[in-house]
Design a protein around this motif. Structure first.
Motif, PDB file in Angstrom:
ATOM      1  N   SER A 277     -10.733  60.799   5.786  1.00  0.00           N
ATOM      2  CA  SER A 277     -11.151  59.821   4.775  1.00  0.00           C
ATOM      3  C   SER A 277     -10.529  58.452   5.022  1.00  0.00           C
ATOM      4  N   GLY A 278     -10.400  58.103   6.292  1.00  0.00           N
ATOM      5  CA  GLY A 278      -9.890  56.792   6.650  1.00  0.00           C
ATOM      6  C   GLY A 278      -8.383  56.646   6.596  1.00  0.00           C
ATOM      7  N   ARG A 279      -7.664  57.725   6.283  1.00  0.00           N
ATOM      8  CA  ARG A 279      -6.207  57.667   6.212  1.00  0.00           C
ATOM      9  C   ARG A 279      -5.594  58.605   7.246  1.00  0.00           C
ATOM     10  N   GLU A 280      -4.396  58.239   7.710  1.00  0.00           N
ATOM     11  CA  GLU A 280      -3.714  59.050   8.722  1.00  0.00           C
ATOM     12  C   GLU A 280      -2.567  59.835   8.097  1.00  0.00           C
ATOM     13  N   TYR A 281      -2.454  61.086   8.553  1.00  0.00           N
ATOM     14  CA  TYR A 281      -1.453  61.992   8.010  1.00  0.00           C
ATOM     15  C   TYR A 281      -0.762  62.759   9.142  1.00  0.00           C
ATOM     16  N   GLY A 282       0.372  63.346   8.799  1.00  0.00           N
ATOM     17  CA  GLY A 282       1.055  64.247   9.711  1.00  0.00           C
ATOM     18  C   GLY A 282       1.522  65.475   8.952  1.00  0.00           C
ATOM     19  N   LEU A 283       1.599  66.608   9.664  1.00  0.00           N
ATOM     20  CA  LEU A 283       2.147  67.826   9.069  1.00  0.00           C
ATOM     21  C   LEU A 283       3.632  67.908   9.396  1.00  0.00           C
ATOM     22  N   ALA A 284       4.423  68.262   8.411  1.00  0.00           N
ATOM     23  CA  ALA A 284       5.880  68.182   8.514  1.00  0.00           C
ATOM     24  C   ALA A 284       6.449  69.066   9.612  1.00  0.00           C
ATOM     25  N   PHE A 285       7.266  68.471  10.488  1.00  0.00           N
ATOM     26  CA  PHE A 285       8.122  69.268  11.366  1.00  0.00           C
ATOM     27  C   PHE A 285       9.579  69.106  10.959  1.00  0.00           C
ATOM     28  N   THR A 286       9.817  68.170  10.027  1.00  0.00           N
ATOM     29  CA  THR A 286      11.121  67.957   9.414  1.00  0.00           C
ATOM     30  C   THR A 286      10.897  67.070   8.192  1.00  0.00           C
ATOM     31  N   HIS A 287      11.942  66.841   7.377  1.00  0.00           N
ATOM     32  CA  HIS A 287      11.727  66.152   6.098  1.00  0.00           C
ATOM     33  C   HIS A 287      12.709  65.006   5.825  1.00  0.00           C
ATOM     34  N   GLU A 288      13.306  64.436   6.857  1.00  0.00           N
ATOM     35  CA  GLU A 288      14.252  63.338   6.614  1.00  0.00           C
ATOM     36  C   GLU A 288      13.606  62.184   5.841  1.00  0.00           C
ATOM     37  N   GLU A 289      12.440  61.754   6.286  1.00  0.00           N
ATOM     38  CA  GLU A 289      11.783  60.614   5.643  1.00  0.00           C
ATOM     39  C   GLU A 289      11.475  60.872   4.173  1.00  0.00           C
ATOM     40  N   ILE A 290      11.099  62.097   3.867  1.00  0.00           N
ATOM     41  CA  ILE A 290      10.730  62.430   2.486  1.00  0.00           C
ATOM     42  C   ILE A 290      11.960  62.401   1.581  1.00  0.00           C
TER      43      ILE A 290
END
Length: 412
Positions: free
Chosen positions: A99-112
């Protein structure tokens, strides 16, 4: 639980493509099932083991102040761009556009976690913070292998901590190191804490928890007299060298399986995401940050690699799916039969019991008991009379005991 109700049933043969011991035995015994390369279903027996592993981890994380929560697995590209890790992570991170947006599936969660911190940390009085969760992780392994040890989708317990100073971070880092040691001791592993490189996480040396295993993919060097240990990637010496720490022992080379790691990340991620707090003097400071991981599914596979024989898996008390495997060789008796009474009495004592109530041969029951690997096997038959046959999975010795003697052996 009745063995006749377990799903799925055991298999006589291992998958043709199975190479590792854990792949062969865990599939045959009905603990896991492969959907595709690197993707596994944890079946009911396997989930019982994972639940016990997770509880040991949870208890030790809570003991050092960890707060359990659950974070999302679907991440927007924007948050990874803030740290500059979106491009760096392309080799292992599943990235896609919808839907025009880019995503990634988590391999770690530091940013979150850092995003959570900057929304909620204002003052030094808000620190320290330590949070953790158990969740799925995704890594695009080029060649998933070694059964459940190296997958594209797997379970991870990751703990993150935030601090007002480097001193406080490193003090907590040592606490986590101690907690991880307790976890792997409680689970029964022979392991080493090895210094290693930080990979994509940090430029500093980190620590890995390595289970000694002849089939392991990693290689470590360790002292035969003290606790010194280095990953092969960063050690420049050779086997037989004098230990650089104690100056007495000799350096040995050993294969191993990594089951946990800890990273003192410092401030570089916090600086990039503008995670600040105000100190006592009112000055803006950068939060110090640490990351600490254990893979429960990897722990499951590692145990099978180090604890098995030609007949099957050998669980210990800490991880076994059931405390007792009760085998009925009088399967046509009525519901008030002796074995049903023993089953109920054991459960009333708080024991987890697997009752083999199936109408199959004694040989088949014994073979499957060895394959599944529960530590204690109890047999009730015409031959045992008013006694119960006791046998440990680790021994061929059989003994006839009274019910009270069985309870005493089980320390009930």
């Amino acid at each position: 639980m009745l063995q006749s109700e377990i799903f799925p049933k055991t298999k006589k043969e291992a998958p043709k493509d199975a190479e590792s011991i854990n792949h062969k035995l865990l599939v045959r015994a009905g603990f896991i099932d492969q959907l595709m390369a690197g993707s596994w279903t944890i079946l009911p027996l396997g989930w019982r083991v994972i639940t016990k592993i997770n509880q040991v981890i949870r208890e030790e994380m809570n003991a050092i102040g960890g707060l359990e929560m659950l974070m999302p697995l679907l991440h927007p590209r924007s948050i990874w761009e803030e740290t500059g890790r979106w491009e760096k992570a392309k080799e292992i991170m599943y990235q896609f556009k919808m839907s025009g947006r880019e995503y990634g599936l988590a391999f770690t969660h530091e940013e979150i976690v850092l995003d959570l911190l900057r929304k909620n940390i204002k003052s030094y009085t808000d620190l320290p913070v330590s949070v953790y969760h158990f969740s799925t992780k995704f890594r695009d392994e080029a060649r998933p292998r070694s059964g459940i040890l190296r997958g594209r989708e797997f379970m991870m317990k990751d703990l993150y901590s935030a601090h007002a100073s480097e001193e406080d971070l490193m003090a907590y880092y040592q606490k986590v190191k101690g907690a991880y040691s307790k976890i792997f001791k409680r689970l029964g592993f022979n392991f080493k804490i090895s210094e290693a490189s930080g990979g994509v996480f940090t430029d500093k040396h980190t620590h890995e928890f390595q289970v000694l295993c002849n089939t392991g993919e990693d290689m470590i060097f360790h002292c035969d007299k003290c606790d010194w240990s280095y990953n092969k990637e960063i050690y420049e010496g050779k086997p037989g060298d004098l230990c650089p720490k104690c100056k007495e022992g000799k350096v040995k080379e050993a294969k191993s399986i990594e089951v946990g790691n800890i990273f003192p990340l410092g401030t570089w991620l916090s600086e990039r995401m503008r995670v600040y707090y105000t100190d006592k003097e009112g000055r803006k400071r950068t939060v110090w940050f640490g990351s600490y991981g254990i893979g429960p599914t990897r722990v499951l596979g590692a145990w099978v690699e180090v604890s098995h024989d030609e007949r099957g898996i050998i669980w210990n008390k800490a991880m076994t799916p059931f405390d007792v495997h009760l085998i009925d060789l009088k399967s046509k008796d009525n519901k008030e039969s002796k074995v049903k009474k023993i089953y109920k009495k054991l459960e009333d004592k708080g024991l987890e019991v697997l009752l083999d109530d199936r109408d199959v041969s004694a040989g088949e029951k014994f073979a499957e008991a060895d394959l599944i690997g529960i530590p204690v096997r109890l047999v009730v038959s015409k031959e045992t009379g008013d006694k119960i046959e006791w046998k440990l999975r680790t021994s061929d010795k059989k003994e006839l005991l009274s019910f009270d003697e069985v309870l005493a052996r089980l320390k009930i």
